[in-house]
Design a protein around this motif. Structure first.
Motif, PDB file in Angstrom:
ATOM      1  N   ARG A 197     -31.852 -19.705   2.791  1.00 27.01           N
ATOM      2  CA  ARG A 197     -32.233 -20.927   3.492  1.00 27.01           C
ATOM      3  C   ARG A 197     -33.015 -21.825   2.539  1.00 27.01           C
ATOM      4  O   ARG A 197     -33.835 -21.366   1.750  1.00 27.01           O
ATOM      5  N   ARG A 198     -32.758 -23.105   2.636  1.00 26.63           N
ATOM      6  CA  ARG A 198     -33.434 -24.057   1.756  1.00 26.63           C
ATOM      7  C   ARG A 198     -34.938 -24.065   1.986  1.00 26.63           C
ATOM      8  O   ARG A 198     -35.720 -24.107   1.016  1.00 26.63           O
ATOM      9  N   ASP A 199     -35.389 -24.029   3.239  1.00 28.25           N
ATOM     10  CA  ASP A 199     -36.822 -24.100   3.493  1.00 28.25           C
ATOM     11  C   ASP A 199     -37.554 -22.879   2.937  1.00 28.25           C
ATOM     12  O   ASP A 199     -38.691 -22.981   2.466  1.00 28.25           O
ATOM     13  N   TRP A 200     -36.890 -21.699   2.956  1.00 21.36           N
ATOM     14  CA  TRP A 200     -37.515 -20.512   2.379  1.00 21.36           C
ATOM     15  C   TRP A 200     -37.700 -20.703   0.872  1.00 21.36           C
ATOM     16  O   TRP A 200     -38.764 -20.403   0.316  1.00 21.36           O
ATOM     17  N   LEU A 201     -36.684 -21.218   0.216  1.00 24.16           N
ATOM     18  CA  LEU A 201     -36.744 -21.384  -1.231  1.00 24.16           C
ATOM     19  C   LEU A 201     -37.800 -22.409  -1.630  1.00 24.16           C
ATOM     20  O   LEU A 201     -38.525 -22.227  -2.611  1.00 24.16           O
ATOM     21  N   LEU A 202     -37.918 -23.481  -0.843  1.00 26.39           N
ATOM     22  CA  LEU A 202     -38.938 -24.484  -1.128  1.00 26.39           C
ATOM     23  C   LEU A 202     -40.345 -23.925  -0.955  1.00 26.39           C
ATOM     24  O   LEU A 202     -41.307 -24.482  -1.493  1.00 26.39           O
ATOM     25  N   GLY A 203     -40.471 -22.838  -0.203  1.00 24.08           N
ATOM     26  CA  GLY A 203     -41.766 -22.212   0.001  1.00 24.08           C
ATOM     27  C   GLY A 203     -42.193 -21.269  -1.108  1.00 24.08           C
ATOM     28  O   GLY A 203     -43.291 -20.696  -1.042  1.00 24.08           O
ATOM     29  N   VAL A 204     -41.352 -21.083  -2.123  1.00 26.10           N
ATOM     30  CA  VAL A 204     -41.696 -20.178  -3.233  1.00 26.10           C
ATOM     31  C   VAL A 204     -42.822 -20.794  -4.063  1.00 26.10           C
ATOM     32  O   VAL A 204     -42.642 -21.875  -4.635  1.00 26.10           O
ATOM     33  N   PRO A 205     -43.979 -20.140  -4.149  1.00 28.03           N
ATOM     34  CA  PRO A 205     -45.052 -20.673  -4.988  1.00 28.03           C
ATOM     35  C   PRO A 205     -44.611 -20.747  -6.448  1.00 28.03           C
ATOM     36  O   PRO A 205     -43.902 -19.877  -6.935  1.00 28.03           O
ATOM     37  N   ARG A 206     -44.997 -21.809  -7.138  1.00 27.99           N
ATOM     38  CA  ARG A 206     -44.736 -22.006  -8.560  1.00 27.99           C
ATOM     39  C   ARG A 206     -43.275 -22.315  -8.875  1.00 27.99           C
ATOM     40  O   ARG A 206     -42.903 -22.403 -10.051  1.00 27.99           O
ATOM     41  N   LEU A 207     -42.438 -22.480  -7.841  1.00 31.17           N
ATOM     42  CA  LEU A 207     -41.019 -22.728  -8.094  1.00 31.17           C
ATOM     43  C   LEU A 207     -40.817 -23.927  -9.015  1.00 31.17           C
ATOM     44  O   LEU A 207     -40.002 -23.880  -9.939  1.00 31.17           O
ATOM     45  N   ALA A 208     -41.542 -25.002  -8.753  1.00 28.28           N
ATOM     46  CA  ALA A 208     -41.323 -26.251  -9.475  1.00 28.28           C
ATOM     47  C   ALA A 208     -42.040 -26.303 -10.819  1.00 28.28           C
ATOM     48  O   ALA A 208     -41.930 -27.302 -11.537  1.00 28.28           O
ATOM     49  N   THR A 209     -42.763 -25.248 -11.169  1.00 24.66           N
ATOM     50  CA  THR A 209     -43.492 -25.259 -12.436  1.00 24.66           C
ATOM     51  C   THR A 209     -43.038 -24.177 -13.404  1.00 24.66           C
ATOM     52  O   THR A 209     -43.339 -24.251 -14.599  1.00 24.66           O
ATOM     53  N   GLU A 210     -42.320 -23.169 -12.912  1.00 20.95           N
ATOM     54  CA  GLU A 210     -41.862 -22.092 -13.783  1.00 20.95           C
ATOM     55  C   GLU A 210     -40.588 -22.504 -14.518  1.00 20.95           C
ATOM     56  O   GLU A 210     -39.604 -22.901 -13.894  1.00 20.95           O
ATOM     57  N   ARG A 211     -40.618 -22.412 -15.822  1.00 20.19           N
ATOM     58  CA  ARG A 211     -39.415 -22.743 -16.600  1.00 20.19           C
ATOM     59  C   ARG A 211     -38.251 -21.863 -16.186  1.00 20.19           C
ATOM     60  O   ARG A 211     -37.103 -22.316 -16.124  1.00 20.19           O
ATOM     61  N   TRP A 212     -38.524 -20.591 -15.917  1.00 18.07           N
ATOM     62  CA  TRP A 212     -37.510 -19.673 -15.393  1.00 18.07           C
ATOM     63  C   TRP A 212     -38.044 -19.150 -14.062  1.00 18.07           C
ATOM     64  O   TRP A 212     -38.981 -18.357 -14.030  1.00 18.07           O
ATOM     65  N   PRO A 213     -37.486 -19.589 -12.920  1.00 22.65           N
ATOM     66  CA  PRO A 213     -38.107 -19.338 -11.616  1.00 22.65           C
ATOM     67  C   PRO A 213     -37.769 -18.004 -10.969  1.00 22.65           C
ATOM     68  O   PRO A 213     -38.329 -17.676  -9.921  1.00 22.65           O
ATOM     69  N   GLU A 214     -36.876 -17.215 -11.567  1.00 18.10           N
ATOM     70  CA  GLU A 214     -36.427 -15.996 -10.884  1.00 18.10           C
ATOM     71  C   GLU A 214     -37.560 -15.015 -10.569  1.00 18.10           C
ATOM     72  O   GLU A 214     -37.592 -14.448  -9.460  1.00 18.10           O
ATOM     73  N   PRO A 215     -38.531 -14.762 -11.475  1.00 15.80           N
ATOM     74  CA  PRO A 215     -39.629 -13.863 -11.104  1.00 15.80           C
ATOM     75  C   PRO A 215     -40.460 -14.397  -9.935  1.00 15.80           C
ATOM     76  O   PRO A 215     -40.932 -13.620  -9.107  1.00 15.80           O
ATOM     77  N   ALA A 216     -40.658 -15.712  -9.881  1.00 14.95           N
ATOM     78  CA  ALA A 216     -41.398 -16.294  -8.762  1.00 14.95           C
ATOM     79  C   ALA A 216     -40.643 -16.086  -7.452  1.00 14.95           C
ATOM     80  O   ALA A 216     -41.249 -15.805  -6.403  1.00 14.95           O
ATOM     81  N   ILE A 217     -39.316 -16.189  -7.507  1.00 12.69           N
ATOM     82  CA  ILE A 217     -38.508 -15.952  -6.306  1.00 12.69           C
ATOM     83  C   ILE A 217     -38.595 -14.483  -5.899  1.00 12.69           C
ATOM     84  O   ILE A 217     -38.756 -14.166  -4.715  1.00 12.69           O
ATOM     85  N   THR A 218     -38.533 -13.570  -6.871  1.00 20.44           N
ATOM     86  CA  THR A 218     -38.655 -12.145  -6.581  1.00 20.44           C
ATOM     87  C   THR A 218     -40.007 -11.834  -5.946  1.00 20.44           C
ATOM     88  O   THR A 218     -40.101 -11.068  -4.977  1.00 20.44           O
ATOM     89  N   SER A 219     -41.060 -12.429  -6.475  1.00 22.12           N
ATOM     90  CA  SER A 219     -42.395 -12.230  -5.926  1.00 22.12           C
ATOM     91  C   SER A 219     -42.467 -12.690  -4.470  1.00 22.12           C
ATOM     92  O   SER A 219     -43.066 -12.032  -3.617  1.00 22.12           O
ATOM     93  N   HIS A 220     -41.813 -13.818  -4.179  1.00 19.91           N
ATOM     94  CA  HIS A 220     -41.825 -14.343  -2.808  1.00 19.91           C
ATOM     95  C   HIS A 220     -40.981 -13.477  -1.871  1.00 19.91           C
ATOM     96  O   HIS A 220     -41.313 -13.345  -0.684  1.00 19.91           O
ATOM     97  N   LEU A 221     -39.920 -12.883  -2.391  1.00 22.11           N
ATOM     98  CA  LEU A 221     -39.139 -11.953  -1.577  1.00 22.11           C
ATOM     99  C   LEU A 221     -40.025 -10.804  -1.104  1.00 22.11           C
ATOM    100  O   LEU A 221     -39.983 -10.398   0.068  1.00 22.11           O
ATOM    101  N   LYS A 222     -40.834 -10.282  -2.011  1.00 20.02           N
ATOM    102  CA  LYS A 222     -41.727  -9.179  -1.669  1.00 20.02           C
ATOM    103  C   LYS A 222     -42.819  -9.635  -0.705  1.00 20.02           C
ATOM    104  O   LYS A 222     -43.143  -8.945   0.271  1.00 20.02           O
ATOM    105  N   ALA A 223     -43.391 -10.802  -0.970  1.00 18.43           N
ATOM    106  CA  ALA A 223     -44.509 -11.291  -0.168  1.00 18.43           C
ATOM    107  C   ALA A 223     -44.104 -11.610   1.261  1.00 18.43           C
ATOM    108  O   ALA A 223     -44.916 -11.496   2.185  1.00 18.43           O
ATOM    109  N   THR A 224     -42.851 -12.000   1.458  1.00 19.94           N
ATOM    110  CA  THR A 224     -42.390 -12.393   2.791  1.00 19.94           C
ATOM    111  C   THR A 224     -41.577 -11.302   3.481  1.00 19.94           C
ATOM    112  O   THR A 224     -41.069 -11.521   4.583  1.00 19.94           O
ATOM    113  N   ASP A 225     -41.478 -10.114   2.841  1.00 20.92           N
ATOM    114  CA  ASP A 225     -40.676  -9.018   3.404  1.00 20.92           C
ATOM    115  C   ASP A 225     -39.255  -9.468   3.731  1.00 20.92           C
ATOM    116  O   ASP A 225     -38.673  -9.066   4.752  1.00 20.92           O
ATOM    117  N   ALA A 226     -38.713 -10.313   2.882  1.00 24.73           N
ATOM    118  CA  ALA A 226     -37.366 -10.828   3.103  1.00 24.73           C
ATOM    119  C   ALA A 226     -36.324  -9.724   2.921  1.00 24.73           C
ATOM    120  O   ALA A 226     -36.500  -8.806   2.122  1.00 24.73           O
TER     121      ALA A 226
END
Length: 220
Positions: free
Chosen positions: A145-174
């Motif tokens: 979902r787009r709104d979930w992805l926009l909620g990833v902390p640091r998404l817009a500042t990480e040169r490579w965002p995949e670890p930030a997305i992984t961290s958010h998967l864990k934090a949100t029990d996705a």
């Protein structure tokens, strides 16, 4: 018309593609994405070549970043350019992308069984498959979902965002899972930039990715 029944609205889906100097491949990726949805957004991350023009000619909406800021800022810019409910994320250097790959990524998210799918190459090329399977958590092929992805902390500042997305998967029990994408491959950095330049770019990428958790704890 049957009483008490109504057709469910078709969910809006957009394909978002961060791209940096990918004029050779982005057009084919866009054309494949258009078989899924008319909403295809390419964010050209300060590209010095014809990436933006090729993507636009192929039928994508193009957002042009003036400077090369990294995949995270480019992804965030693409997400801001659409208000679709669901998004499929793709790399711009894919080879062999088909509608079937897109359906594999998207279907479990649309039917509610998963919050995110992460695509893993299978049978595309040895080099692509090997790298992708060694570090599948870094795959750029995803759906959510787009709104979930926009909620990833640091998404817009990480040169490579995949670890930030992984961290958010864990934090949100996705709920998430890897899905195989058969006969799909990616052009290696060493092929695109020459061996030494590509190897240097790959080393910088892995260095940035490996330090994510340290930088996160420091609040950097």
């Amino acid at each position: 018309m049957s009483v008490g029944t109504s057709a469910s609205p078709t969910p809006r889906v957009a394909v978002v593609i961060p791209a940096y100097n990918e004029q050779e491949t982005v057009g084919n990726v866009v054309r494949a994405a258009l078989t899924l949805t008319p909403e295809v957004v390419v964010a050209s991350d300060g590209s010095a070549d014809a990436t933006a023009q090729v993507a636009r000619t192929a039928g994508a909406k193009v957002v042009e970043l003036l400077e090369n800021a990294g995949k995270g800022p480019a992804l965030a810019a693409a997400l801001q350019a659409t208000d679709a409910e669901y998004v499929v994320m793709l790399d711009a250097d894919l080879q062999g992308l088909t509608r079937e790959h897109l359906d594999v990524l998207l279907r479990p998210v649309l039917d509610g069984s998963l919050d995110m799918t992460i695509g893993v190459f299978a049978g595309g090329s040895f080099a692509s498959d090997f790298g992708n399977k060694m570090t599948p958590q870094l795959s750029g092929q995803r759906a959510c979902r787009r709104d979930w992805l926009l909620g990833v902390p640091r998404l817009a500042t990480e040169r490579w965002p995949e670890p930030a997305i992984t961290s958010h998967l864990k934090a949100t029990d996705a709920r998430w899972a890897y899905v195989e994408l058969p006969q799909l491959a990616q052009v290696l950095k060493e092929t695109k930039r020459g061996f030494w330049s590509g190897l240097g770019a790959r080393s910088k990428m892995y260095g940035h990715l490996l330090t994510f958790w340290v930088r996160k704890r420091r609040g950097e």
